[in-house]
Design a protein around this motif. Structure first.
Motif, PDB file in Angstrom:
ATOM      1  N   THR A  27       0.840  -1.205   0.000  1.00  0.00           N
ATOM      2  CA  THR A  27       0.000   0.000   0.000  1.00  0.00           C
ATOM      3  C   THR A  27       0.872   1.251   0.000  1.00  0.00           C
ATOM      4  O   THR A  27       0.663   2.182  -0.782  1.00  0.00           O
ATOM      5  N   LYS A  28       1.867   1.243   0.872  1.00  0.00           N
ATOM      6  CA  LYS A  28       2.764   2.393   0.995  1.00  0.00           C
ATOM      7  C   LYS A  28       3.551   2.592  -0.317  1.00  0.00           C
ATOM      8  O   LYS A  28       3.648   3.693  -0.833  1.00  0.00           O
ATOM      9  N   ASP A  29       4.083   1.494  -0.862  1.00  0.00           N
ATOM     10  CA  ASP A  29       4.935   1.587  -2.051  1.00  0.00           C
ATOM     11  C   ASP A  29       4.167   1.960  -3.320  1.00  0.00           C
ATOM     12  O   ASP A  29       4.747   2.492  -4.261  1.00  0.00           O
ATOM     13  N   TYR A  30       2.886   1.626  -3.371  1.00  0.00           N
ATOM     14  CA  TYR A  30       2.131   1.824  -4.615  1.00  0.00           C
ATOM     15  C   TYR A  30       1.077   2.927  -4.544  1.00  0.00           C
ATOM     16  O   TYR A  30       0.308   3.096  -5.484  1.00  0.00           O
ATOM     17  N   GLU A  31       1.062   3.671  -3.468  1.00  0.00           N
ATOM     18  CA  GLU A  31       0.144   4.814  -3.320  1.00  0.00           C
ATOM     19  C   GLU A  31       0.278   5.729  -4.535  1.00  0.00           C
ATOM     20  O   GLU A  31       1.391   6.136  -4.887  1.00  0.00           O
ATOM     21  N   GLY A  32      -0.834   6.007  -5.215  1.00  0.00           N
ATOM     22  CA  GLY A  32      -0.821   6.925  -6.362  1.00  0.00           C
ATOM     23  C   GLY A  32      -0.306   6.313  -7.656  1.00  0.00           C
ATOM     24  O   GLY A  32      -0.203   7.005  -8.670  1.00  0.00           O
ATOM     25  N   LYS A  33       0.044   5.018  -7.647  1.00  0.00           N
ATOM     26  CA  LYS A  33       0.613   4.392  -8.861  1.00  0.00           C
ATOM     27  C   LYS A  33      -0.393   3.532  -9.623  1.00  0.00           C
ATOM     28  O   LYS A  33      -0.106   3.062 -10.723  1.00  0.00           O
ATOM     29  N   ASN A  34      -1.529   3.290  -9.056  1.00  0.00           N
ATOM     30  CA  ASN A  34      -2.559   2.441  -9.670  1.00  0.00           C
ATOM     31  C   ASN A  34      -1.971   1.200 -10.370  1.00  0.00           C
ATOM     32  O   ASN A  34      -2.115   1.043 -11.583  1.00  0.00           O
ATOM     33  N   PRO A  35      -1.297   0.331  -9.647  1.00  0.00           N
ATOM     34  CA  PRO A  35      -0.637  -0.818 -10.277  1.00  0.00           C
ATOM     35  C   PRO A  35      -1.633  -1.848 -10.816  1.00  0.00           C
ATOM     36  O   PRO A  35      -2.786  -1.895 -10.376  1.00  0.00           O
ATOM     37  N   ILE A  36      -1.135  -2.673 -11.759  1.00  0.00           N
ATOM     38  CA  ILE A  36      -1.877  -3.869 -12.156  1.00  0.00           C
ATOM     39  C   ILE A  36      -1.324  -5.002 -11.295  1.00  0.00           C
ATOM     40  O   ILE A  36      -0.125  -5.306 -11.338  1.00  0.00           O
ATOM     41  N   VAL A  37      -2.184  -5.595 -10.513  1.00  0.00           N
ATOM     42  CA  VAL A  37      -1.784  -6.699  -9.642  1.00  0.00           C
ATOM     43  C   VAL A  37      -2.159  -7.989 -10.363  1.00  0.00           C
ATOM     44  O   VAL A  37      -3.329  -8.221 -10.676  1.00  0.00           O
ATOM     45  N   ILE A  38      -1.134  -8.788 -10.659  1.00  0.00           N
ATOM     46  CA  ILE A  38      -1.352  -9.983 -11.487  1.00  0.00           C
ATOM     47  C   ILE A  38      -1.281 -11.260 -10.664  1.00  0.00           C
ATOM     48  O   ILE A  38      -0.287 -11.529  -9.988  1.00  0.00           O
ATOM     49  N   VAL A  89       0.058  -3.762 -20.227  1.00  0.00           N
ATOM     50  CA  VAL A  89       0.932  -3.347 -19.122  1.00  0.00           C
ATOM     51  C   VAL A  89       1.837  -2.172 -19.520  1.00  0.00           C
ATOM     52  O   VAL A  89       2.608  -1.690 -18.700  1.00  0.00           O
ATOM     53  N   LYS A  90       1.748  -1.738 -20.763  1.00  0.00           N
ATOM     54  CA  LYS A  90       2.631  -0.674 -21.252  1.00  0.00           C
ATOM     55  C   LYS A  90       2.536   0.564 -20.340  1.00  0.00           C
ATOM     56  O   LYS A  90       1.452   1.069 -20.070  1.00  0.00           O
ATOM     57  N   ASP A  91       3.704   0.995 -19.857  1.00  0.00           N
ATOM     58  CA  ASP A  91       3.825   2.166 -18.973  1.00  0.00           C
ATOM     59  C   ASP A  91       3.081   2.023 -17.637  1.00  0.00           C
ATOM     60  O   ASP A  91       2.851   3.014 -16.942  1.00  0.00           O
ATOM     61  N   ARG A  92       2.710   0.806 -17.282  1.00  0.00           N
ATOM     62  CA  ARG A  92       2.005   0.569 -16.018  1.00  0.00           C
ATOM     63  C   ARG A  92       2.932  -0.114 -15.016  1.00  0.00           C
ATOM     64  O   ARG A  92       3.805  -0.890 -15.397  1.00  0.00           O
ATOM     65  N   GLU A 115       8.495  -7.017 -19.060  1.00  0.00           N
ATOM     66  CA  GLU A 115       9.458  -5.949 -19.356  1.00  0.00           C
ATOM     67  C   GLU A 115       9.498  -5.695 -20.860  1.00  0.00           C
ATOM     68  O   GLU A 115       9.562  -4.553 -21.313  1.00  0.00           O
ATOM     69  N   HIS A 116       9.440  -6.766 -21.617  1.00  0.00           N
ATOM     70  CA  HIS A 116       9.404  -6.683 -23.077  1.00  0.00           C
ATOM     71  C   HIS A 116       8.187  -5.884 -23.560  1.00  0.00           C
ATOM     72  O   HIS A 116       8.238  -5.193 -24.572  1.00  0.00           O
ATOM     73  N   ARG A 117       7.104  -5.994 -22.811  1.00  0.00           N
ATOM     74  CA  ARG A 117       5.881  -5.245 -23.144  1.00  0.00           C
ATOM     75  C   ARG A 117       5.914  -3.823 -22.575  1.00  0.00           C
ATOM     76  O   ARG A 117       4.903  -3.138 -22.553  1.00  0.00           O
ATOM     77  N   ASN A 118       7.086  -3.431 -22.075  1.00  0.00           N
ATOM     78  CA  ASN A 118       7.322  -2.070 -21.596  1.00  0.00           C
ATOM     79  C   ASN A 118       6.487  -1.644 -20.384  1.00  0.00           C
ATOM     80  O   ASN A 118       5.971  -0.524 -20.330  1.00  0.00           O
ATOM     81  N   ALA A 119       6.376  -2.536 -19.426  1.00  0.00           N
ATOM     82  CA  ALA A 119       5.795  -2.147 -18.144  1.00  0.00           C
ATOM     83  C   ALA A 119       6.701  -1.091 -17.515  1.00  0.00           C
ATOM     84  O   ALA A 119       7.919  -1.117 -17.704  1.00  0.00           O
ATOM     85  N   ALA A 120       6.122  -0.165 -16.755  1.00  0.00           N
ATOM     86  CA  ALA A 120       6.921   0.881 -16.102  1.00  0.00           C
ATOM     87  C   ALA A 120       7.812   0.275 -15.019  1.00  0.00           C
ATOM     88  O   ALA A 120       8.943   0.710 -14.804  1.00  0.00           O
ATOM     89  N   SER A 121       7.286  -0.729 -14.315  1.00  0.00           N
ATOM     90  CA  SER A 121       8.084  -1.457 -13.323  1.00  0.00           C
ATOM     91  C   SER A 121       7.433  -2.815 -13.116  1.00  0.00           C
ATOM     92  O   SER A 121       6.224  -2.979 -13.324  1.00  0.00           O
ATOM     93  N   VAL A 122       8.269  -3.802 -12.740  1.00  0.00           N
ATOM     94  CA  VAL A 122       7.758  -5.145 -12.475  1.00  0.00           C
ATOM     95  C   VAL A 122       8.324  -5.611 -11.146  1.00  0.00           C
ATOM     96  O   VAL A 122       9.547  -5.698 -10.984  1.00  0.00           O
ATOM     97  N   LYS A 123       7.437  -5.860 -10.191  1.00  0.00           N
ATOM     98  CA  LYS A 123       7.875  -6.386  -8.909  1.00  0.00           C
ATOM     99  C   LYS A 123       7.138  -7.686  -8.600  1.00  0.00           C
ATOM    100  O   LYS A 123       6.084  -7.959  -9.179  1.00  0.00           O
ATOM    101  N   ILE A 124       7.718  -8.429  -7.654  1.00  0.00           N
ATOM    102  CA  ILE A 124       7.179  -9.752  -7.332  1.00  0.00           C
ATOM    103  C   ILE A 124       6.838  -9.834  -5.851  1.00  0.00           C
ATOM    104  O   ILE A 124       7.646  -9.459  -4.998  1.00  0.00           O
TER     105      ILE A 124
END
Ligand code: PRP
Ligand code: MN
Ligand code: MG
Length: 181
Positions: A27-38, A89-92, A115-124
């Protein structure tokens, strides 16, 4: 079904506590980032459902079905995409939810792809990490528990499709899989 379990490693309460803790960090790390949670189907479904409720900021949920094990107890090395994402996921910012990282092959493939699809960041975020078995250089950003090198099932993790519905993570009795091999 419960008889097939040698030992409970993480109870429902243990998992709830860890999901709350990780949810706060996310929650803290993604505030304001509207991530896609996969959610990586099928193993991550239970963890996804619990962690999603602990993310107290805007996010979108999507699902991908990736399979490498089939009915075997060992990863085959070949990672198949059975169902792709519905969202671009582009720019997301993307957060992948997994039940376990074992060899790392599944996530290596998935991270490469996103990453190949140009996501802004990818975390696990993974409930379980089994670093002893790693053959790929994958390292998770959020980890519930580090597990010993035992055959674990429950809370999404299966053996031959079974045990996913157990509400806890336990070690499978070797007799169960020795009889089937
Ligand atoms: C399992 C598990 C992880 C992956 C970990 O999935 O849910 O996704 O294997 O193994 P790895 O790090 O060695 O790649 P599986 O392929 O069995 O599919 P499932 O989630 O449908 O059970
Ligand atoms: Mn899986
Ligand atoms: Mg599996």
């Amino acid at each position: 079904m419960n008889n097939d379990i040698k030992e409970v490693l993480y109870s429902q309460e243990d998992i709830k506590a860890v999901a709350e803790k990780l949810g706060q960090e996310i929650t803290k790390d993604y505030e304001g980032k509207n991530p896609i949670v996969i959610c990586v189907l099928k193993g991550a479904i239970l963890f996804m459902a619990d962690i999603a409720r602990e993310i107290k900021t805007y996010c979108e949920l999507d699902f991908m079905d990736v399979s490498s094990y089939g009915d075997a107890t060992e990863s085959s090395g070949e990672v198949k995409i059975i169902k792709d994402l519905d969202t671009s996921v582009k720019d997301r910012h993307v957060l992948i939810i997994e039940d376990i990282i074992d060899t790392g092959r599944t996530l290596e493939r998935l991270v490469d792809l996103l990453e190949h699809r140009n996501a802004a960041s990818v975390k696990i975020c993974t409930l379980l990490d089994k670093p002893e078995r790693r053959v790929k250089g994958v390292s998770p950003d959020y980890v519930g528990f580090e597990v010993p090198n035992e055959f674990v099932v429950g809370y999404g993790l299966d053996y031959m499709g079974k045990y996913r519905n157990l509400p806890y993570v336990g070690i499978l009795k070797p007799a169960v899989y020795e009889n089937n091999d």
